[in-house]
Design a protein around this motif. Structure first.
Motif, PDB file in Angstrom:
ATOM      1  N   THR A 159       7.457  10.762   5.525  1.00 21.20           N
ATOM      2  CA  THR A 159       8.207   9.961   4.567  1.00 21.20           C
ATOM      3  C   THR A 159       9.119   8.984   5.292  1.00 21.20           C
ATOM      4  OG1 THR A 159       8.146  11.657   2.843  1.00 21.20           O
ATOM      5  CG2 THR A 159       9.916  10.029   2.722  1.00 21.20           C
ATOM      6  N   ALA A 160       8.971   7.693   5.001  1.00 19.88           N
ATOM      7  CA  ALA A 160       9.745   6.654   5.667  1.00 19.88           C
ATOM      8  C   ALA A 160       9.385   5.298   5.080  1.00 19.88           C
ATOM      9  CB  ALA A 160       9.462   6.645   7.175  1.00 19.88           C
ATOM     10  N   GLY A 217       0.772  -1.227   0.000  1.00 17.43           N
ATOM     11  CA  GLY A 217       0.000   0.000   0.000  1.00 17.43           C
ATOM     12  C   GLY A 217       0.804   1.277   0.000  1.00 17.43           C
ATOM     13  N   GLY A 218       2.126   1.184   0.095  1.00 19.67           N
ATOM     14  CA  GLY A 218       2.953   2.375   0.069  1.00 19.67           C
ATOM     15  C   GLY A 218       2.994   2.998  -1.311  1.00 19.67           C
ATOM     16  N   GLY A 219       3.554   4.208  -1.385  1.00 19.11           N
ATOM     17  CA  GLY A 219       3.650   4.900  -2.656  1.00 19.11           C
ATOM     18  C   GLY A 219       4.023   6.347  -2.482  1.00 19.11           C
ATOM     19  N   TRP A 247       8.872  -9.297  12.207  1.00 18.52           N
ATOM     20  CA  TRP A 247       8.887  -8.053  11.431  1.00 18.52           C
ATOM     21  C   TRP A 247       8.600  -8.344   9.966  1.00 18.52           C
ATOM     22  CZ3 TRP A 247       9.508  -3.237  13.497  1.00 18.52           C
ATOM     23  CH2 TRP A 247      10.072  -3.137  14.779  1.00 18.52           C
ATOM     24  N   GLY A 248       7.914  -7.406   9.309  1.00 20.03           N
ATOM     25  CA  GLY A 248       7.775  -7.464   7.869  1.00 20.03           C
ATOM     26  C   GLY A 248       8.968  -6.813   7.195  1.00 20.03           C
ATOM     27  N   GLN A 249       8.980  -6.812   5.868  1.00 21.07           N
ATOM     28  CA  GLN A 249      10.097  -6.259   5.107  1.00 21.07           C
ATOM     29  C   GLN A 249       9.968  -4.766   4.846  1.00 21.07           C
ATOM     30  OE1 GLN A 249      12.984  -7.979   4.191  1.00 21.07           O
ATOM     31  NE2 GLN A 249      12.054  -9.419   5.654  1.00 21.07           N
ATOM     32  N   GLY A 250       8.783  -4.213   5.030  1.00 21.17           N
ATOM     33  CA  GLY A 250       8.578  -2.784   4.886  1.00 21.17           C
ATOM     34  C   GLY A 250       7.957  -2.381   3.563  1.00 21.17           C
ATOM     35  N   THR A 251       7.305  -1.220   3.563  1.00 15.42           N
ATOM     36  CA  THR A 251       6.768  -0.615   2.353  1.00 15.42           C
ATOM     37  C   THR A 251       7.063   0.879   2.403  1.00 15.42           C
ATOM     38  OG1 THR A 251       4.785  -0.372   0.961  1.00 15.42           O
ATOM     39  CG2 THR A 251       4.452  -0.267   3.341  1.00 15.42           C
ATOM     40  N   GLN A 252       7.533   1.435   1.287  1.00 16.63           N
ATOM     41  CA  GLN A 252       7.991   2.822   1.258  1.00 16.63           C
ATOM     42  C   GLN A 252       6.832   3.788   1.082  1.00 16.63           C
ATOM     43  OE1 GLN A 252      11.115   4.077   1.755  1.00 16.63           O
ATOM     44  NE2 GLN A 252      10.237   6.141   1.589  1.00 16.63           N
TER      45      GLN A 252
END
Length: 126
Positions: free
Chosen positions: A91-92, A8-10, A116-121
């Protein structure tokens, strides 16, 4: 073993909105307190929000309180973060985390994190 995958990041303009999702698999989603963290380049990872397994209690960092409601759907094994009124300082890279039978406050201190998940920007332009 639990696997967490964020999405869902963007890129959005300041004042806009995004909804992040965290899909869990491997074990039952229930009984895990869930949380969102974020980390900007060159900065330490910081707590954003947490919610108990039954959605009975939530806990927010002051910087996002009132803007980023956290929720979960245990039937879908999914955690959400609705990000509204986004600011450039939001922003992160955003990370999902799980802790078995921990309080939201403990997760705020990064105590007892199991997965932990891997992250979304998320990038917010001025």
């Amino acid at each position: 073993q639990v696997q967490l995958v964020e999405s869902g990041g963007g890129l959005v303009q300041a004042g806009g909105s995004l909804r992040l999702s965290c899909a869990a698999s491997g074990r039952t989603f229930s009984r895990y307190t869930m949380a969102w963290f974020r980390q900007a380049p060159g900065k330490e990872r910081e707590f954003v929000a947490a919610i108990t397994w039954n959605s009975g209690r939530s806990y927010y960092a002051d910087s996002v309180k009132g803007r980023f409601p956290i929720s979960r759907d245990n039937a879908k094994n999914t955690l959400y973060l609705q990000m509204n009124s986004l600011k450039p300082e939001d922003t992160a890279n955003y990370y999902c985390a799980a802790a078995y039978d921990r309080t939201p406050q403990a997760m705020g201190l990064m105590i007892g994190i199991d997965y932990w998940g891997q992250g979304t920007q998320v990038t917010v332009s001025s």
